[in-house]
Design an enzyme around this catalytic site. Structure first.
Site, mmCIF file in Angstrom:
data_model
loop_
_atom_site.group_PDB
_atom_site.id
_atom_site.type_symbol
_atom_site.label_atom_id
_atom_site.label_comp_id
_atom_site.label_asym_id
_atom_site.label_seq_id
_atom_site.Cartn_x
_atom_site.Cartn_y
_atom_site.Cartn_z
ATOM 1 N N VAL A 62 14.933 -59.959 -97.878
ATOM 2 C CA VAL A 62 16.371 -59.858 -98.161
ATOM 3 C C VAL A 62 17.124 -59.379 -96.914
ATOM 4 O O VAL A 62 18.203 -59.876 -96.602
ATOM 5 C CB VAL A 62 16.646 -58.935 -99.370
ATOM 6 C CG1 VAL A 62 18.138 -58.765 -99.609
ATOM 7 C CG2 VAL A 62 15.985 -59.501 -100.623
ATOM 8 N N CYS A 63 16.525 -58.439 -96.186
ATOM 9 C CA CYS A 63 17.184 -57.917 -94.979
ATOM 10 C C CYS A 63 17.315 -59.009 -93.914
ATOM 11 O O CYS A 63 18.382 -59.189 -93.319
ATOM 12 C CB CYS A 63 16.405 -56.735 -94.413
ATOM 13 S SG CYS A 63 16.276 -55.334 -95.552
ATOM 14 N N SER A 64 16.238 -59.744 -93.681
ATOM 15 C CA SER A 64 16.313 -60.805 -92.675
ATOM 16 C C SER A 64 17.263 -61.911 -93.127
ATOM 17 O O SER A 64 17.975 -62.490 -92.303
ATOM 18 C CB SER A 64 14.922 -61.355 -92.356
ATOM 19 O OG SER A 64 14.291 -61.872 -93.505
#
Length: 169
Positions: A62-64
């Site tokens: 999700v962060c990437s």
């Protein structure tokens, strides 16, 4: 049960040190490390609209995804900059950007500063304690916060459209 200073992670409540600075207030100053291990401050971006894309680690899906999405959107935002902020070491951020072709955002690390505490996003419990929660803050060219979102569940992406709309006015 989720409270004002908490988010969900895997269906469980995790707490943050505080809450995001309120809309309409002056954005708190910060100094973060860039991918070359140099210092970058909020003042370095003065006069531009600034999107703070805050997240736990660039090494999660999700962060990437949020870095990729904001990288794509940043190319179409004149007089704006997207600062992607995590506790990841600058070396890991640089590796990620090189591997992914990320060129339109600025990666910054909170590994040696108090940004997470100042902005109320540092996690205080769970195995991820010490990392940052997922949040977005938009700062106008005058240094005022015009939008903030503490994403209620770390596994969810932020509201990109609302952040972009806040930049465009």
């Amino acid at each position: 049960m989720k409270s004002e200073n908490s988010v969900l992670m895997g269906g469980k409540t995790v707490h943050t040190v505080g809450k995001l600075p309120a809309t309409g207030t002056e954005a708190p100053a910060f100094t973060l490390a860039d991918v070359e291990m140099g210092d970058k401050t909020l003042d370095d971006f003065k006069g531009k609209s600034i999107i703070l894309n805050i997240f736990p680690s660039v090494d999660t899906g999700v962060c990437s995804a949020s870095v990729r999405k904001f990288n794509k959107e940043a190319a179409n935002l004149p007089n704006a900059v997207v600062l992607c902020i995590s506790k990841d070491l600058p070396l890991a951020q640089k590796r990620f950007c090189g591997a992914e072709g990320i060129k339109n955002v600025v990666m910054l690390s909170d590994y040696r500063s108090d940004f997470g505490k100042t902005y109320g996003v540092q996690l205080t419990d769970s195995p991820m304690r010490g990392l940052l929660s997922r949040a977005v803050v938009v700062i106008n060219p005058e240094g005022k916060i015009v939008y903030e979102e503490q994403v209620s569940d770390i596994s969810h992406e932020p509201n990109y459209e609302a952040a972009i709309k806040a930049v465009k006015g």
